[in-house]
Design a protein around this motif. Structure first.
Motif: not given
Length: 153
Positions: A25-29
């Motif tokens: 979820a962090t890298t998706a941003n």
């Protein structure tokens, strides 16, 4: 080969599973962009032989409008003139970090092209994406995550 899962691993260890999902979820941003990240995840999954993850990330590429030609040519990205310099640098780095045993050394030849295409922040985020998909591949392969036949419209 068995197509049945070995263990319900996401339920047996839900905290570890959620921690992995949080990294995703962090890298998706990231400013890397969805298509670039999915190309990298697909290529790493191809190299690791993870049928479940290849299937998932190819589907994600299609959902985001990627063409079949670029998807089908991903395993030959060096020879196909279908990828940007940015994508080529990312794919080179993805292969370098995935094929660790084949590349003992400082990896400068694989890292240097990144500096022309990505910020330091993006290089670190890309490295996290590569590390995480490798971990997901190992869990999916080890636990026999099945590929379920679905329509690929």
């Amino acid at each position: 080969m068995s197509t049945s899962p070995r263990l319900p691993w996401t339920q047996i260890s839900p905290k570890a599973y959620q921690a992995m999902a949080s990294v995703g979820a962090t890298t998706a941003n990231s400013s890397l962009g969805t298509i670039l990240m999915e190309l990298v995840k697909t290529r790493v999954s191809q190299l690791n032989g993870c049928a479940f993850c290849v299937d998932m990330h190819v589907r994600d590429l299609r959902k985001h409008g990627e063409t079949w030609q670029r998807i089908n040519s991903l395993c030959t990205w060096r020879e196909a003139g279908l990828y940007s310099a940015r994508e080529r640098a990312a794919l080179l780095w993805a292969e370098s970090l995935t094929r660790l045993v084949e590349h003992h050394g400082d990896r400068a030849a694989d890292f240097d092209p990144l500096k022309d295409q990505f910020s330091d922040q993006e290089i670190v985020e890309l490295s996290w994406v590569i590390a995480q998909i490798s971990a997901w591949n190992r869990m999916a392969i080890g636990m026999h995550a099945p590929v379920v036949e679905k329509d690929m419209a």
